[in-house]
Design a protein around this motif. Structure first.
Motif, PDB file in Angstrom:
ATOM      1  N   MET A   1     -15.496  81.888  51.953  1.00  0.00           N
ATOM      2  CA  MET A   1     -15.554  80.790  50.976  1.00  0.00           C
ATOM      3  C   MET A   1     -15.872  79.461  51.664  1.00  0.00           C
ATOM      4  N   ASP A   2     -16.266  78.481  50.896  1.00  0.00           N
ATOM      5  CA  ASP A   2     -16.770  77.240  51.475  1.00  0.00           C
ATOM      6  C   ASP A   2     -15.689  76.419  52.177  1.00  0.00           C
ATOM      7  N   THR A   3     -16.083  75.746  53.222  1.00  0.00           N
ATOM      8  CA  THR A   3     -15.123  74.934  53.967  1.00  0.00           C
ATOM      9  C   THR A   3     -15.689  73.551  54.254  1.00  0.00           C
ATOM     10  N   ASP A   4     -16.968  73.322  53.896  1.00  0.00           N
ATOM     11  CA  ASP A   4     -17.600  72.044  54.237  1.00  0.00           C
ATOM     12  C   ASP A   4     -17.193  70.938  53.265  1.00  0.00           C
ATOM     13  N   SER A   5     -17.784  69.759  53.438  1.00  0.00           N
ATOM     14  CA  SER A   5     -17.658  68.642  52.509  1.00  0.00           C
ATOM     15  C   SER A   5     -16.244  68.379  52.017  1.00  0.00           C
ATOM     16  N   PRO A   6     -15.478  67.580  52.776  1.00  0.00           N
ATOM     17  CA  PRO A   6     -14.117  67.305  52.360  1.00  0.00           C
ATOM     18  C   PRO A   6     -14.037  66.328  51.185  1.00  0.00           C
ATOM     19  N   SER A   7     -15.171  65.699  50.808  1.00  0.00           N
ATOM     20  CA  SER A   7     -15.112  64.677  49.761  1.00  0.00           C
ATOM     21  C   SER A   7     -14.696  65.265  48.415  1.00  0.00           C
ATOM     22  N   PRO A   8     -13.633  64.729  47.805  1.00  0.00           N
ATOM     23  CA  PRO A   8     -13.197  65.260  46.526  1.00  0.00           C
ATOM     24  C   PRO A   8     -14.182  64.935  45.402  1.00  0.00           C
ATOM     25  N   LEU A   9     -14.926  63.855  45.557  1.00  0.00           N
ATOM     26  CA  LEU A   9     -15.876  63.479  44.497  1.00  0.00           C
ATOM     27  C   LEU A   9     -17.283  63.731  44.992  1.00  0.00           C
ATOM     28  N   LYS A  10     -18.178  63.963  44.066  1.00  0.00           N
ATOM     29  CA  LYS A  10     -19.550  64.219  44.476  1.00  0.00           C
ATOM     30  C   LYS A  10     -20.419  63.037  44.066  1.00  0.00           C
ATOM     31  N   ASP A  11     -21.489  62.829  44.840  1.00  0.00           N
ATOM     32  CA  ASP A  11     -22.401  61.733  44.501  1.00  0.00           C
ATOM     33  C   ASP A  11     -22.978  61.935  43.115  1.00  0.00           C
ATOM     34  N   SER A  12     -23.077  63.241  42.755  1.00  0.00           N
ATOM     35  CA  SER A  12     -23.701  63.530  41.470  1.00  0.00           C
ATOM     36  C   SER A  12     -22.740  63.358  40.300  1.00  0.00           C
ATOM     37  N   ASP A  13     -21.473  62.983  40.578  1.00  0.00           N
ATOM     38  CA  ASP A  13     -20.514  62.828  39.471  1.00  0.00           C
ATOM     39  C   ASP A  13     -21.089  61.869  38.442  1.00  0.00           C
ATOM     40  N   PRO A  14     -20.959  62.238  37.176  1.00  0.00           N
ATOM     41  CA  PRO A  14     -21.515  61.338  36.165  1.00  0.00           C
ATOM     42  C   PRO A  14     -20.761  60.013  36.189  1.00  0.00           C
ATOM     43  N   PHE A  50       2.662  68.814  43.572  1.00  0.00           N
ATOM     44  CA  PHE A  50       2.145  67.490  43.935  1.00  0.00           C
ATOM     45  C   PHE A  50       3.180  66.372  43.800  1.00  0.00           C
ATOM     46  N   GLY A  51       4.336  66.698  43.223  1.00  0.00           N
ATOM     47  CA  GLY A  51       5.309  65.637  42.961  1.00  0.00           C
ATOM     48  C   GLY A  51       4.830  64.722  41.850  1.00  0.00           C
ATOM     49  N   PRO A  55      -1.663  62.734  36.070  1.00  0.00           N
ATOM     50  CA  PRO A  55      -2.789  62.914  36.993  1.00  0.00           C
ATOM     51  C   PRO A  55      -3.088  61.620  37.755  1.00  0.00           C
ATOM     52  N   PRO A  56      -3.325  61.712  39.063  1.00  0.00           N
ATOM     53  CA  PRO A  56      -3.663  60.508  39.845  1.00  0.00           C
ATOM     54  C   PRO A  56      -5.123  60.149  39.616  1.00  0.00           C
ATOM     55  N   PRO A  57      -5.529  58.877  39.862  1.00  0.00           N
ATOM     56  CA  PRO A  57      -6.953  58.544  39.719  1.00  0.00           C
ATOM     57  C   PRO A  57      -7.764  59.371  40.707  1.00  0.00           C
ATOM     58  N   PRO A  62      -4.270  59.972  46.352  1.00  0.00           N
ATOM     59  CA  PRO A  62      -3.366  59.721  47.470  1.00  0.00           C
ATOM     60  C   PRO A  62      -3.750  60.608  48.664  1.00  0.00           C
ATOM     61  N   ALA A  63      -3.560  60.076  49.885  1.00  0.00           N
ATOM     62  CA  ALA A  63      -3.997  60.789  51.095  1.00  0.00           C
ATOM     63  C   ALA A  63      -3.412  62.195  51.148  1.00  0.00           C
ATOM     64  N   ALA A  64      -2.157  62.346  50.749  1.00  0.00           N
ATOM     65  CA  ALA A  64      -1.509  63.655  50.850  1.00  0.00           C
ATOM     66  C   ALA A  64      -2.227  64.684  49.979  1.00  0.00           C
ATOM     67  N   LEU A  65      -2.740  64.244  48.836  1.00  0.00           N
ATOM     68  CA  LEU A  65      -3.459  65.173  47.968  1.00  0.00           C
ATOM     69  C   LEU A  65      -4.832  65.472  48.532  1.00  0.00           C
ATOM     70  N   GLY A  66      -5.467  64.420  49.094  1.00  0.00           N
ATOM     71  CA  GLY A  66      -6.783  64.599  49.701  1.00  0.00           C
ATOM     72  C   GLY A  66      -6.731  65.682  50.769  1.00  0.00           C
ATOM     73  N   ALA A  67      -5.586  65.767  51.465  1.00  0.00           N
ATOM     74  CA  ALA A  67      -5.464  66.728  52.557  1.00  0.00           C
ATOM     75  C   ALA A  67      -5.255  68.156  52.033  1.00  0.00           C
TER      76      ALA A  67
END
Ligand SMILES: C[S@@+](CC[C@H](N)C(=O)[O-])C[C@H]1O[C@@H](n2cnc3c(N)ncnc32)[C@H](O)[C@@H]1O
Length: 511
Positions: A1-14, A50-51, A55-57, A62-67
């Protein structure tokens, strides 16, 4: 399964999309709910993971969720992870992962109704679908950058959760979810209401309300669009639930959150029009904020709003902030740039000063239409409420009818008993060969949390209430036990009984 691109959002997001998902048919909606249930996609599980209940923005995770889920899912991912990442965090999931973990039919439904869009490699959510209690509720993606959009439909927030916790959930005829947004209160009222109307200024809210009613399998909710009560002219309700735009500011920055009329004017307008939309005995429950103006008792100010409304009013302040901290706390929720924050804060403080605002209070206001002499009562809340306490709120109304309603006869003839679960904490200190009592404090943890100090007299009075005799007889026993003249015991005891009833420490037995 994929492991690249840690960014949660994509450039293509509307950027903000004005589209809303198309309502699901009954079978598709059931499949959607079943998949979420089987995956354990519930609010307790999200809180545990997640505590968070809200839903967070997704553009400021938050960094902990990003990880964890903010990045790519790994080979240990579960269906819960895919659902949480897409529909709670509002971030893209790899199509390969989602296809492997969720049933085909589920993904197809999400793509067909527009909850997900595919860009070839990823599925991008266009909306959140958050579990709240037994319901699943779709709203716009929770993104700071969307919040200035006039037609933004926000997801669940703390204020909504508080209102939900106190909402009276007893069988009723007609319920109105006013300023409904995605119709959380309306959808959760469907099981105990014959019919529900969800009304909001924002037409996209109407679309989300309709989607959410169908998603949860309800056909007794009507979604409408209109300013305040305009879309329900001439209609009356047994229950109105409202989480209106109540934040007080010099210039209403967003439609969904900020009071659009001077100070707390929108809340005042809503309350003053509410009586015309309540049946006799009908109750409006709102969470809101109001100001304390210099030189005016804030209770008198609120009493003035409701004078001649034909409604009882029960006000439950929960927190009071001075203008400077209110401005700072509110602005810091959306502004991270220190210079901008400081400039806005100065503007807000200046406004509050000009308007002679001494403090801002937040809390709950409940009003009930009732013929007769109406009462007005204030109960300070001491803790945030998370568990559903609607039954205790309904009892709070009937207890106040006895304690504050017309005449004393009904009170003296009623049979009361001590609330189950009442705790007593006594502290003493040792002095000169004996214990000297410092305090007796009663705590009630069920319903509205209460902690009150009492003395030996009140404790003796309480012990006379076992539900078997009328209040008058209890008062006479009390007078005899503490050595008071009967008339004095009755007079002092009645005042104590009123207060104990209002606090929920004494309850009616129904006998
Ligand atoms: C704080 S949100 C609450 C949404 C939802 N009821 C909840 O509890 O999460 C306030 C809602 O009031 C709506 N609103 C703002 N001004 C309004 C008005 N003048 N008349 C009716 N609705 C209004 C907004 O569109 C928004 O959906």
């Amino acid at each position: 399964m994929d492991t690249d691109s840690p960014s949660p959002l994509k450039d293509s997001d509307p950027v903000f999309s004005d589209k809303t998902p198309t309502p699901l048919g009954a079978e598709e909606a059931k499949l959607f709910r079943d998949v979420c249930q089987a995956a354990g996609y519930t609010s307790p599980r999200l809180e545990e993971r997640f505590g968070l209940l809200v839903p967070p923005p997704s553009d400021r995770l938050p960094a902990a969720l990003g990880a964890t889920l903010g990045g790519r899912l790994d080979q240990n991912a579960t269906p819960f992870d895919v659902l949480a990442k897409a529909f709670f965090l509002g971030t893209a999931v790899a199509a390969e992962t989602a296809n492997a973990l969720l049933p085909d039919g589920f993904i197809r439904i999400c793509l067909q109704c527009g909850l997900l869009v595919s860009d070839g490699t990823d599925y991008c959510p266009t909306a959140l679908v958050a579990p709240v209690g037994t319901a699943l509720l779709a709203s716009d993606l929770q993104r700071i950058e969307y919040q200035d959009e006039a037609q933004f439909v926000p997801a669940i927030c703390d204020a909504a959760l508080h209102l939900n916790a106190v909402a009276i959930r007893q069988p009723v005829g007609r319920t109105l979810d006013l300023c409904s947004g995605f119709a959380l209160h309306g959808v959760l009222s469907c099981p105990h209401s014959e019919t529900v109307v969800a009304s909001d200024l924002n037409p996209r809210a109407e679309a989300f309300a309709r989607f959410n009613a169908a998603l949860n399998g309800f056909d007794n909710l009507r979604a409408v669009t209109g300013e305040l009560f305009d879309a329900v002219k001439g209609e009356r309700f047994n229950l109105i639930l409202a989480n209106p735009p109540f934040v007080i500011s010099p210039d209403a920055m967003t439609t969904y959150r900020f009071n659009p009329i001077e100070l707390d004017g929108f809340v005042r307008q809503m309350l003053s029009q509410a009586a015309d939309h309540l049946e006799e005995g009908g109750i409006l429950q709102t969470i809101c904020e109001w100001v304390e103006v210099q030189g005016q008792d804030w209770q008198d100010r609120l009493r003035g709003w409701l004078a001649d409304s034909g409604c009882d009013a029960w006000i439950l302040p929960a927190n009071r902030q001075l203008p400077a901290s209110y401005a700072r706390n509110t602005l810091a929720q959306t502004i991270s740039d220190e210079a901008e924050l400081a400039a806005q804060q100065a503007k807000w403080e200046n406004y509050f000063q000009q308007q002679r605002v001494e403090a801002i209070q937040g809390g709950l206001i409940f009003i009930r239409r009732r013929s007769g002499n109406n009462w007005f009562d204030v109960t300070q809340m001491t803790k945030p409420i998370r568990q559903p306490i609607g039954d205790a709120i309904a009892r709070g109304f009937s207890n106040r009818d006895l304690a504050l309603g017309d005449g004393e006869d009904a009170l003296l003839a009623s049979r009361l008993t001590v609330a189950n679960g009442l705790r007593q904490v006594e502290t003493s200190h040792w002095k000169e060969f004996r214990w000297l009592r410092d305090s007796i404090v009663l705590h009630l943890d069920d319903g509205l949390p209460v902690s009150i100090g009492i003395d030996e007299y009140v404790r003796t009075l309480l012990e006379t209430f076992d539900g078997s005799r009328p209040v008058l007889e209890c008062l006479d026993r009390f007078a005899n036990q503490v050595g008071l003249a009967i008339e004095t015991g009755r007079k002092q005891g009645t005042a104590m009984v009123r207060s104990l009833l209002k606090n929920g420490i004494l309850v009616t037995t129904g006998r």
